[in-house]
Scaffold this active site. Structure first.
Site, PDB file in Angstrom:
ATOM      1  N   HIS A  87      38.077  54.507  47.878  1.00 50.36           N
ATOM      2  CA  HIS A  87      38.653  53.185  47.639  1.00 50.36           C
ATOM      3  C   HIS A  87      38.469  52.779  46.182  1.00 50.36           C
ATOM      4  O   HIS A  87      37.729  53.419  45.443  1.00 50.36           O
ATOM      5  CB  HIS A  87      38.010  52.135  48.554  1.00 50.36           C
TER       6      HIS A  87
ATOM      7  N   LYS B  28      35.654  47.495  45.798  1.00 53.62           N
ATOM      8  CA  LYS B  28      35.356  47.342  47.230  1.00 53.62           C
ATOM      9  C   LYS B  28      33.868  47.115  47.428  1.00 53.62           C
ATOM     10  O   LYS B  28      33.030  47.835  46.876  1.00 53.62           O
ATOM     11  CB  LYS B  28      35.822  48.570  48.013  1.00 53.62           C
TER      12      LYS B  28
END
Length: 263
Positions: A157, A161
Site C-alpha cells: 500500500h 497507510k
C-alpha cells in the site's frame, strides 16, 4: 430517497464517497462530518460543486443526524474515530457502513455492541470492491485443494497507510485459515525462522500504491499466485455507496460484503 452522511468528509476517501453519492440514483448526501473545514460547504471542499450541505463538527453528530434525517452514515476514518462514532450513530437509530480497518478485538466488540444494543444495521468490511470479495472466494476454493502447500500473503500500500498488515490481507488469511481448520499467522520473518504449518503475512509500504494483495501457494516443483490489484480508490468508494443503498432493506445486525453479493 436514502439520506446519507459521510464522516471524514474532507479526507481522500470521504471526497470520493461524496462523488459517488452524487452520481448514484436513490441516494443523496444529507450530512458530512470532520474535524476540519467545519461550516464549509462539503461540495466545495470535495470540489464537486456547491451541495448546500455544510461540514459539521463530529461533536454535534447526534443533533445533525436527527435534523438532517440521515438514514445511513458511511465511515472510512481511523479506528479510534470509528469506535467513538459508532455508538453515536447507532444511538440515533442510523445505520452504518464501516470501511475503517485496524480494529483491536475490543474495539470491534464496542462497535458491534452498540449496533446490536440499538437494533440498527451495519456493514463492516475491510474492502468494498467487488473484485476483492471475489478474490476471497477464489482463495477459499484454492485452499481446499492445496491444503498441504505453504501459504504466504504479501500486501502493498501507499506510504501513508496507518495500519499494517492491511485489513484485506488479514481477511484473506482468515478465509484461508477457516477453510483449513485453523492456521497460525506469522508476521514477517527475521533471523532463524524455520517454516511451520502457518500463513506468513508481509506488508510493504511505498509511494502511492492503492492496494496490491498476492497470495502464494507454494508446493514442491510448482506454485500458484493469486493476485488482486486496485487501480483506483473509486472501487472502494463505489462499493461502499452501493452498500449504503443495500442496507436500507436489510434487517438489524452486522452484515458483510458476502451478504450484499449473495443477495
Amino acid at each position: 430517497m436514502i439520506n446519507a452522511g459521510v464522516t471524514g468528509a474532507s479526507g481522500r476517501m470521504g471526497k470520493l464517497i461524496i462523488e459517488n453519492i452524487i452520481k448514484m440514483e436513490g441516494i443523496q448526501l444529507s450530512s458530512a462530518f470532520d474535524l476540519m473545514n467545519i461550516g464549509k460547504d462539503v461540495g466545495e471542499v470535495a470540489q464537486t460543486g456547491k451541495l448546500d450541505v455544510n461540514i459539521s463538527d463530529v461533536a454535534d453528530m447526534a443533533t445533525v443526524l436527527k435534523e438532517s434525517k440521515t438514514n445511513v452514515v458511511i465511515d472510512f476514518t481511523i479506528a479510534p474515530a470509528t469506535v467513538a462514532n459508532a455508538p453515536v450513530v447507532a444511538g440515533a437509530g442510523v445505520d452504518l457502513i464501516i470501511g475503517t480497518t485496524g480494529f483491536s478485538d475490543e474495539q470491534r466488540a464496542t462497535i458491534e455492541g452498540a449496533i446490536i444494543k440499538n437494533g440498527t444495521s451495519a456493514v463492516i468490511s475491510p474492502n468494498y470492491s467487488v473484485g476483492v470479495n471475489v478474490f476471497f472466494k477464489i482463495l477459499q476454493e484454492t485452499a481446499k485443494y492445496l491444503s498441504e502447500y505453504d501459504i504466504e500473503i504479501i500486501e502493498a500500500h501507499h506510504n501513508q497507510k496507518k495500519d499494517a498488515p492491511s485489513g484485506t490481507a488479514m481477511k484473506a488469511a482468515e478465509v484461508i485459515s477457516e477453510t483449513l481448520g485453523g492456521k497460525d499467522f506469522v508476521y514477517g520473518r527475521e533471523g532463524l525462522a524455520p517454516r511451520d504449518k502457518e500463513i506468513g503475512i508481509h506488508a510493504v509500504r511505498g509511494g502511492d500504491i492503492v492496494g496490491d494483495h498476492t497470495v502464494l501457494f507454494a508446493g514442491d516443483g510448482e506454485r500458484i499466485e493469486i493476485k488482486h490489484q486496485a487501480h483506483s480508490r473509486n472501487a472502494f468508494a463505489s462499493g461502499a455507496v452501493k452498500a449504503a443503498i443495500w442496507i436500507n432493506n436489510a434487517g438489524p445486525g452486522i452484515h458483510t460484503m458476502d451478504d450484499i453479493l449473495g443477495s
